[in-house]
Scaffold this motif. Structure first.
Motif, short mmCIF file in Angstrom:
data_model
loop_
_atom_site.label_atom_id
_atom_site.label_comp_id
_atom_site.label_asym_id
_atom_site.label_seq_id
_atom_site.Cartn_x
_atom_site.Cartn_y
_atom_site.Cartn_z
N ALA A 40 0.92 -1.24 0.07
CA ALA A 40 -0.03 0.03 0.00
C ALA A 40 0.75 1.19 -0.27
O ALA A 40 0.44 2.35 -0.41
CB ALA A 40 -0.92 -0.11 1.21
N GLU A 41 2.08 1.25 0.59
CA GLU A 41 2.78 2.58 1.02
C GLU A 41 4.20 2.07 1.06
O GLU A 41 4.34 1.06 2.08
CB GLU A 41 2.57 3.39 1.91
N ILE A 42 5.35 2.80 0.66
CA ILE A 42 6.68 2.28 0.98
C ILE A 42 7.77 3.50 0.95
O ILE A 42 7.49 4.35 0.36
CB ILE A 42 6.99 1.26 -0.14
N THR A 43 8.54 3.31 1.80
CA THR A 43 9.47 4.39 2.27
C THR A 43 10.96 3.62 2.34
O THR A 43 11.16 2.55 1.94
CB THR A 43 9.29 5.11 3.51
N TYR A 44 12.10 4.54 2.66
CA TYR A 44 13.39 3.66 2.67
C TYR A 44 13.34 2.84 3.65
O TYR A 44 14.06 1.91 3.63
CB TYR A 44 14.45 4.85 2.65
N SER A 45 12.53 2.97 4.71
CA SER A 45 12.78 2.27 5.95
C SER A 45 11.31 1.54 6.42
O SER A 45 11.40 0.80 7.43
CB SER A 45 13.36 3.05 7.12
N SER A 46 10.36 1.60 5.53
CA SER A 46 8.97 0.85 5.91
C SER A 46 8.36 0.38 4.73
O SER A 46 8.44 1.14 3.69
CB SER A 46 8.30 1.81 6.97
N ALA A 47 7.44 -0.52 4.88
CA ALA A 47 6.45 -0.99 3.96
C ALA A 47 5.12 -1.17 4.56
O ALA A 47 5.17 -1.95 5.41
CB ALA A 47 6.83 -1.99 3.09
N GLN A 48 3.95 -0.46 4.16
CA GLN A 48 2.73 -1.09 4.61
C GLN A 48 2.18 -2.08 3.66
O GLN A 48 2.13 -1.95 2.44
CB GLN A 48 1.67 0.09 4.74
N LEU A 49 1.46 -3.04 4.18
CA LEU A 49 1.02 -4.35 3.39
C LEU A 49 -0.44 -4.57 3.63
O LEU A 49 -0.87 -4.34 4.79
CB LEU A 49 1.90 -5.47 3.78
N GLN A 50 -1.08 -4.94 2.60
CA GLN A 50 -2.25 -5.50 2.76
C GLN A 50 -2.43 -7.04 2.27
O GLN A 50 -1.83 -7.35 1.25
CB GLN A 50 -3.45 -4.55 2.13
N ALA A 51 -3.35 -7.76 2.77
CA ALA A 51 -3.63 -9.18 2.35
C ALA A 51 -5.00 -9.22 2.64
O ALA A 51 -5.67 -8.85 3.57
CB ALA A 51 -2.78 -10.29 2.69
N THR A 52 -5.66 -10.32 2.21
CA THR A 52 -6.94 -10.76 2.31
C THR A 52 -6.80 -12.49 2.20
O THR A 52 -5.83 -13.05 1.44
CB THR A 52 -8.09 -10.47 1.17
#
Length: 629
Positions: A40-52
């Protein structure tokens, strides 16, 4: 009544935690389908993830989340992050390294029924700014002087404590496995098996696994007595397991489902009584299909023993160093498979030098028939051919611990050798050849197969400011991660003024010069983000070490200052010019090309990241240095 309450609770949990779907779907063995995660969103040090997910009726789900690693096929033992939600769930991975690709899978834990995983995706973080990437870095904090945790009961805390003569292999499961000589502070390992193992995913934090060999192999004493009988000698009187030495294993991955460990068994006693030469050593071999199963090593028996060119003249006096009984010493095995598929064992220690013996690929045993391990005037040919000697004709020379690797980028075989006594003077040299059997040439052109000191010096006793420094740095393992990153591992000791019995495992990065020579970095590897090094960062004070050979002496650092006007204003090479090639990360000072890398400043308090360099300069000198923060 109790049963009714329990059944009601079970139904409620099922409604809350399990997502029911049509019975027509194929939910697989675990009854759950997880869709491929989405970023969903990514930076240099983080990533937001979604799954179903969807699940079959009656399946109770207890936990949802994501697991990730820089290695493929992560599982819940790598870096699990618990998610929020039911059929659809989200979570944010934090603390990631910039400019790095991670492998991610969604997972669901089934109540009393295992773990289901989604398909894998790759998530690449952004590069970020220099400050962003380095600001979150945390250096390893474990103590170098580990005497307080050296005992067996504290083995879970050892990390790289109690390491001696390491051999490292990267296995199919993404772990690096390290194996070693039976040596530990206070003999802590005694009675707990042999050739102890540990493993790591990141080369920084290591999990202790225990001994791979439970007892002295059953073939050793019978084989020793067989040879002694052929020599006209009586049976050995040494029968206790603790009397034998267990030294220097060499481990290699033949393929994803086959790993071989060649090991040394050093037999106690003397050949023929008081004043005669010492008893022989053996090299044996074990195999394993999966090193994660530390009990899965199966002994395959005898490979080779010491070879002599003195026939049955075994009464050579033990102190007659120039005339010792053995020509080749069967310890310190290193195993390699060439690009053409040939299998070779490289071995030897002190005595007359290092030899190469070809093996059968199918069983890892000698390709030629060995015959008896002695002959008149020359050692039996089946026991190997000479590829290195420190001094031609010298029967007792201070070199051992060969390690051989092939670098496809340069087309050379590299032979690393340990020099001198191991307590303090130990240092590492390297030579190279286009052929596995030589001739091997040093950086100065010396043909060390014919005899001669090997250059360059790769490691050496040293000392940066604000530290005790390290000595006894050699008997190395050299390996790569399959992605072009190479590493050097060995033991190192604290100096005698502190506690020379401390043997800490060291892992260091290797950079290759433009001429194809390996440079080992002066500071240990600590997974520092390899952000591009800017020219502005180079201005300031550096600790510089001339690492050129000096027997048993810790080479200490002096301060060198790089000024903004591209001159050296203080210290070594004062008044010379400096320049920087940012693309190659090479700093040139006084005409010497210094290869840069970001590593841990292990002497800082608290530890942090810094910039280091290694170089080979004029007169084949070796240089190490680091930026003072």
């Amino acid at each position: 009544m109790k049963y009714y309450k329990w059944f009601s609770l079970l139904v409620i949990c099922s409604l809350l935690l399990g997502a029911c779907s049509d019975d027509d779907k194929d939910f697989g063995e675990l009854g759950v389908i997880i869709e491929t995660p989405v970023v969903a969103e990514i930076t240099y040090s983080s990533a937001q993830l979604q799954a179903t997910l969807s699940s079959a009726k009656g399946v109770i789900l207890s936990k949802r989340g994501f697991c990730y690693s820089t290695k493929a096929n992560p599982d819940i033992y790598d870096a699990p992050v618990v998610a929020m939600g039911n059929e659809s769930f989200t979570a944010t991975l934090t603390g990631l390294q910039g400019n790095t690709t991670y492998y991610v899978r969604a997972f669901v834990s089934i109540y009393n029924g295992g773990v289901a995983y989604s398909s894998e995706i790759e998530v690449s973080t952004g590069e970020g700014t220099l400050d962003e990437q380095l600001s979150q870095y945390k250096a390893p904090a474990y103590a170098d002087n580990y005497a307080s945790i050296a005992v067996w009961d504290n083995r879970s805390q050892w990390n790289l404590a109690n390491v001696h003569d390491p051999s490292v292999v990267l296995a199919k499961d993404g772990y690096y496995y390290m194996y070693q000589t039976d040596a530990s502070y206070g003999n802590a390992h005694a009675g707990h098996g042999h050739f102890h193992a540990r493993r790591s995913k990141d080369l920084v934090y290591w999990e202790y696994l225990g001994g791979t060999m439970k007892e002295l192999p059953g073939w050793v004493i019978p084989k020793l007595n067989e040879i002694r009988k052929e020599m006209g000698l009586g049976e050995t009187t040494s029968t206790s397991e603790s009397e034998f030495g267990y030294w220097a294993p060499g481990v290699h991955k033949v393929n994803d489902d086959l790993y071989r460990m060649y090991y040394s068994i050093v037999c106690p006693g003397l050949l023929n009584g008081e004043g005669t030469w010492g008893e022989r050593a053996f090299i044996g071999m074990m195999e394993n299909t999966d090193p994660a199963n530390n009990d899965g090593w199966v002994d395959k028996g005898y490979v080779v023993t010491n070879a002599s060119d003195k026939g049955l003249n075994f009464n050579v006096q033990a102190n007659d160093w120039a005339n010792c009984y053995y020509k080749w010493n069967a310890i310190d095995p290193s195993y390699i498979v060439t690009p053409e598929g040939a299998h070779w064992l490289i071995y030897g220690s002190w005595h007359s030098g290092i030899v190469a013996m070809e093996l059968n690929a199918a069983d890892g045993m000698p390709k030629q028939s060995l015959g008896v391990p002695w002959a008149d005037t020359s050692a039996p040919a089946g026991y190997g051919q000479l590829i290195y000697t420190r001094q031609a004709g010298n029967r007792w020379q201070a070199s051992e611990g060969p390690e051989i690797v092939y670098n496809p980028e340069t087309g050379y075989y590299y032979l690393f050798v340990a020099y001198d006594a191991l307590g303090v003077p130990y240092n590492t040299r390297v030579a190279r050849s286009k052929s596995i059997t030589g001739p091997y040439l040093g950086i100065d052109g010396t043909n060390v197969t014919a005899g001669g000191d090997m250059l360059p010096v790769v490691t050496h006793p040293y000392k940066f400011a604000n530290s005790n420094g390290w000595v006894g740095i050699s008997h190395c393992a050299v390996f790569n991660d399959g992605n072009g990153n190479w590493y050097y591992s060995s033991q190192a000791r604290l100096p005698e003024s502190v506690d020379n019995y401390i043997m800490m495992g060291h892992v260091r990065s290797i950079r290759w010069t433009k001429d194809g020579w390996p440079l080992v970095m002066p500071e240990r590897y600590g997974a520092v983000p390899q952000v591009a090094i800017t020219e502005e960062e180079l201005v300031g004070n550096w600790e510089h070490i001339d690492l050129s050979y000096s027997y048993g002496k810790q080479k200490e650092s002096s301060v060198m200052t790089l000024a903004a006007d591209h001159t050296v204003s203080e210290g070594t090479w004062k008044n010379s010019a400096w320049s920087y090639d940012a693309g190659k990360q090479v700093l040139t000072v006084n005409g010497v090309e210094l290869y840069l890398q970001r590593e841990v400043d292990w002497e800082a308090n608290p530890r942090t990241h810094t910039i280091v360099y290694a170089a080979y300069g004029g007169n084949f000198k070796t240089y190490w240095g680091k930026k003072i923060k």
